[in-house]
Design a protein around this motif. Structure first.
Motif, PDB file in Angstrom:
ATOM      1  N   ARG A 149       8.876  -0.318  -4.520  1.00  0.00           N
ATOM      2  CA  ARG A 149       8.461  -1.699  -4.304  1.00  0.00           C
ATOM      3  C   ARG A 149       9.577  -2.522  -3.663  1.00  0.00           C
ATOM      4  O   ARG A 149       9.821  -3.664  -4.052  1.00  0.00           O
ATOM      5  N   THR A 171       2.434   6.755  -9.472  1.00  0.00           N
ATOM      6  CA  THR A 171       2.320   6.744  -8.007  1.00  0.00           C
ATOM      7  C   THR A 171       3.281   7.768  -7.405  1.00  0.00           C
ATOM      8  O   THR A 171       2.915   8.552  -6.522  1.00  0.00           O
ATOM      9  N   SER A 216       3.755  -1.908  -0.681  1.00  0.00           N
ATOM     10  CA  SER A 216       2.741  -1.511   0.294  1.00  0.00           C
ATOM     11  C   SER A 216       1.335  -1.759  -0.231  1.00  0.00           C
ATOM     12  O   SER A 216       0.991  -1.328  -1.341  1.00  0.00           O
TER      13      SER A 216
END
Ligand code: ADP
Ligand code: MG
Length: 238
Positions: free
Chosen positions: A172, A18, A201
């Motif tokens: 996170r 990510t 999110s």
């Protein structure tokens, strides 16, 4: 001059892939960016970047007999050059991890910033080579003491090969977590620069399901803002 970053962590699932794609898209505003899925055993960047059907991947470049040109494994996606890796266990086993050095050298001659999405842990040549080949590491952690401790080991390892620390991305992070306390802990346990605290999110999960980087799926999400901040703090050398 190209600068290569390994996006690394002690454990899997902290958010390396990510982060690699989010930082890559943010940096692509100002630089030619090439992203490589160097997590050749547990490759999953292809799922995050809509490249599930890529014919040629990094695995093909690491298997000498396949005789594939580097450019055949490079895909133009989201303003970046992306080199995905396949998910076949047989291909992983057939791959010669040492060939990554030449692949990285060739890609480096043609870009400003290289981001290596790196494997977790430090067990094998394929796991550590991306860190060895990088100029700096970005350590992706969750804001817990065990995660910081793992990150510290990755940093020690990197430093022993002359790879510096660019900083830490805390990922996170929940609203009830005290970001200042986390940053203070990072200084105490880790000594690295905090690049950003990325909130937990829904948009991050949705982006992955859509096969798009967060900054393409939800550019206005607070997590996207935080990744752009992190990219600016990297202070990429010109
Ligand atoms: P890694 O590459 O370190 O294994 P990933 O980037 O694949 O980790 O993330 C693991 C999972 O956690 C993915 O499903 C991803 O969507 C989810 N995830 C990562 N960061 C966040 C976040 N900030 N908020 C919510 N989910 C996240
Ligand atoms: Mg990953």
């Amino acid at each position: 001059m190209v600068e290569a970053f390994a996006v690394a962590s002690g454990k899997g699932g902290t958010g390396k892939t990510t982060s690699t794609l989010a930082l890559g898209m943010a940096l692509a505003e100002d630089y030619d960016v090439t992203v490589i899925d160097a997590d050749t055993g547990m490759a999953n960047l292809l799922f995050h970047a809509g490249l599930n059907d890529a014919d040629v991947t990094l695995h093909d470049l690491l298997i000498a007999e396949r005789d594939v040109a580097v450019e055949d494994a490079v895909y133009d996606r989201f303003g970046m050059s992306v080199v995905p890796c396949g998910t076949s266990l047989a291909a992983f086993e057939a791959a010669d991890p040492g060939r990554l050095r030449d692949v990285v050298a060739e890609l480096a001659s043609n870009t400003d910033v290289l981001l290596l999405d790196s494997p977790a842990a430090l067990g094998s040549k394929s796991a550590v080579l991306p860190i060895v080949l990088a100029d700096r590491i970005v350590v992706v952690l969750q804001p817990t003491v065990p995660s910081l401790s793992d990150g510290l080991k990755v940093q020690e390892y990197a430093h022993s090969y002359g790879t510096d620390t660019a900083g830490v991305v805390f990922n996170r992070v929940r609203p009830d977590e005290n970001v200042d306390r986390i940053a203070e802990q990072a200084g105490r346990y880790f000594g690295g620069q905090t690049l950003a605290s990325i909130p937990e999110s829904d948009a991050v999960r949705a982006a992955r399901r859509e096969g798009k980087p967060l900054l393409a799926h939800a550019p206005a999400d607070p997590a996207a803002d935080a990744f752009r901040e992190a990219a600016a703090r990297l202070d990429v050398r010109d």
